[in-house]
Design a protein around this motif. Sequence first.
Motif, short mmCIF file in Angstrom:
data_model
loop_
_atom_site.label_atom_id
_atom_site.label_comp_id
_atom_site.label_asym_id
_atom_site.label_seq_id
_atom_site.Cartn_x
_atom_site.Cartn_y
_atom_site.Cartn_z
N LEU A 126 42.18 -64.92 97.84
CA LEU A 126 40.90 -64.43 98.39
C LEU A 126 39.79 -65.46 98.24
CD1 LEU A 126 39.24 -62.11 99.60
CD2 LEU A 126 38.82 -61.36 97.27
N VAL B 92 33.26 -62.24 100.76
CA VAL B 92 33.77 -61.11 99.96
C VAL B 92 33.70 -59.82 100.78
CG1 VAL B 92 33.39 -59.70 97.89
CG2 VAL B 92 33.14 -62.17 97.76
N VAL C 249 36.67 -57.30 101.97
CA VAL C 249 36.72 -55.84 101.71
C VAL C 249 36.97 -55.10 103.03
CG1 VAL C 249 35.38 -53.84 100.91
CG2 VAL C 249 35.21 -56.00 99.69
N ILE D 100 38.88 -58.19 94.23
CA ILE D 100 37.58 -58.48 94.85
C ILE D 100 36.47 -58.13 93.87
CG2 ILE D 100 36.03 -57.89 96.75
CD1 ILE D 100 38.59 -57.26 98.39
N GLN E 136 35.67 -60.80 91.54
CA GLN E 136 34.80 -61.84 92.09
C GLN E 136 33.33 -61.42 91.97
OE1 GLN E 136 36.22 -64.59 93.15
NE2 GLN E 136 38.31 -63.80 93.00
#
Lengths: 192, 255
Positions: free
Chosen positions: A50, A95, A99, B245, B248
Amino acid sequence: MIQLILSLLVGLVLAVSLYFFARRPKPSAEGSAQRLREARQTLDSLQDGLLPNDLVERIFAREDLEYVIAAAPPDVQSLFLADRKNVALGWVRRVRAAVLELMRFHRGHARLHARLSFSTELRLALNFAGLLTACRLLQITFYLRGPYAAPGMVRTAAAAAGRVCSISENSLAFLNVKGIDPFEGGGARHRA
Amino acid sequence: MEILSQVVAYSGLLIEGVILARGIQNKNFAKYSMFYSYLLTVLVTSVFLQIVRHIVSTPVYGPLYWRLDLVTLALGCGVIVDIPGHVFGGHVSLKRFTQWVAILTFGAIFLAFAIHVAFLPNWKPVANAAELERDLRIAQAIPLLSIVFLTGYYGIEIGKNMKGLILGFGVYAGVSIVLLTLGLFIGAQFSPVWKIVVPLSYIAALSIWTVALWSYEPASASPPEPTDIDYRKLAGRTQQALGSIQEQLDRTPDR
């Protein structure tokens, strides 16, 4: 008066929903083994590649700011802050896009299953909403106050993210049934 | 005004007849029996009311109209409970969820109605029929909204027949909610608007149903059914990716 407003609101929401419902295009036919493999690959790439961790640490490194303040003239300092702000905003955008991509994947795949777990779906939907909100808050914070924004502002976003985190943990515990490892795939476990 | 409402009423009867005849002709009647039974009841009660209107006096017609309206309204609720079965097909969980939403909302309205009748002696159902109809229309809107939302959220394909059925019900329910609410709030002054717009919205709903149900067009093939364990793995992996995520986000400054 409250009843009047609520009833009119229901009518309005129904009208808007039906408008988009009528205009909704046909969803693409998914479900083949090929599409399933592609979807798995998408999820794998999201989990494993990611965003590089060292990049994140680099973007928000306070030492850089301290060095520039100590060593550079004011115009270089403002140039540095503007540049770092753009980088931070770009990172949050990525990011957020990740998502959204994950959300699309999950919904696209979940619809192939006849028996969905309502509680799991609800938790995931709340998690997605929480993360997207956290991303938006970070974007606003970085935009208004720069990448090294006041701790209070960032903490607000972080608190929302923290709540999402604890829900995620509960959800993972629920999913961790005998013979099923939700962590299968080797991604790093998040900090709650 | 009187002529217009008569034209609209007879047009409605004609379109209802066309939909029913076409339903028998293309064998849709058996496939969507709940909807066609509802429409048949509406047609029969409408014809009956037209006859009564010319024979008896207005004081009798009014209460009779509202009583029969509530019967057809209750049948309409039955159609809405039936829709998820056709829309979600193999998606058992979504079907059950939307059906429960419909049953609970209708149940709540009818329970409130029963409580009013049982415990409030001065409360007359026919005198408060408009209020009850508004509440039932809102109760119809809620399951319709949940179907629209869930099909959009999961990208579930809906056939032309069901799409038309939902749109028709939605248009009529939406217009009724707004007009009944304004009618109850404004009072008798609103009556002329009500008398034109509500029948017209019903004609619009009938027109949508005519087009949508002209031929049998269900949604394309049902989705395959992966195992329950596959779903849990998917949910677990999605959750794990969310955690990644999240990690992060946690690395942002000043934490």
